[in-house]
Design an enzyme around this catalytic site. Structure first.
Site, PDB file in Angstrom:
ATOM      1  N   TYR A 293      15.921 -24.849   4.130  1.00  0.00           N
ATOM      2  CA  TYR A 293      16.208 -25.310   5.485  1.00  0.00           C
ATOM      3  C   TYR A 293      16.106 -26.828   5.609  1.00  0.00           C
ATOM      4  CZ  TYR A 293      16.786 -24.358  10.461  1.00  0.00           C
ATOM      5  OH  TYR A 293      17.284 -24.278  11.731  1.00  0.00           O
TER       6      TYR A 293
ATOM      7  N   HIS B 173      15.001 -13.746   8.974  1.00  0.00           N
ATOM      8  CA  HIS B 173      14.706 -15.093   8.477  1.00  0.00           C
ATOM      9  C   HIS B 173      15.779 -15.564   7.486  1.00  0.00           C
ATOM     10  CE1 HIS B 173      12.184 -18.529   7.482  1.00  0.00           C
ATOM     11  NE2 HIS B 173      12.337 -18.237   6.202  1.00  0.00           N
TER      12      HIS B 173
END
Length: 156
Positions: A57, A88
């Site tokens: 991320y 997720h």
């Protein structure tokens, strides 16, 4: 019709590799493949910088800063996001892919998405060179070719 193709020669290129710390047994193989591809195509190891990202991320921001620095001809982003039991995975994989694409489009610096997104560890290992091909090497070759092709586009 004129056909313009790029060569796979990295002699004068400077690349950055960003790799994630998560799933390092897989990602380390991707990095090895990327470095080997760069050197086998004329690049010098000293023209290859390796940055370690905490996770996938965070990769787009690091890629953006590196692209804006003007130091690199291309950036190769490597990682492995493996699906779990929650959503997720979707957020991380999608966020990384979109951020990497946007970095390339906004800065004009080629940025490769070499982040594996798989259902299982076995699938990720296979794509890291265990059975067939190494996606780190493939991403690096794509960037060598892209940089050389972009150099052939006439400036107005």
């Amino acid at each position: 019709m004129n056909r313009i193709e790029a060569h796979l020669l990295a002699t004068d290129l400077k690349f950055a590799i960003i790799s994630t710390r998560w799933n390092h047994l897989i990602v380390d193989r991707l990095v090895e493949g990327a470095e080997l591809a760069f050197v086998q195509h004329g690049g010098r190891s000293e023209n290859l910088d390796h940055y370690l990202s905490p996770g996938a991320y965070e990769v787009p921001l690091i890629a953006r800063k590196l692209a804006e620095s003007g130091r690199y001809d291309a950036i190769v982003c490597l990682g492995a996001v493996i699906k779990g039991d929650t959503d997720h995975y979707d957020f991380v994989a999608g966020g990384a892919a979109n951020g990497i694409l946007n970095t390339s489009l906004h800065t004009g610096v080629p940025v490769a998405f070499g982040v594996l997104t798989t259902d299982t560890v076995e699938q990720a290992l296979n794509r890291a060179g265990i059975k067939a091909g190494n996606k780190g090497a493939e991403a690096t070759l794509a960037m060598i070719e892209t940089v050389n092709l972009l150099r052939q586009i006439p400036q107005s």
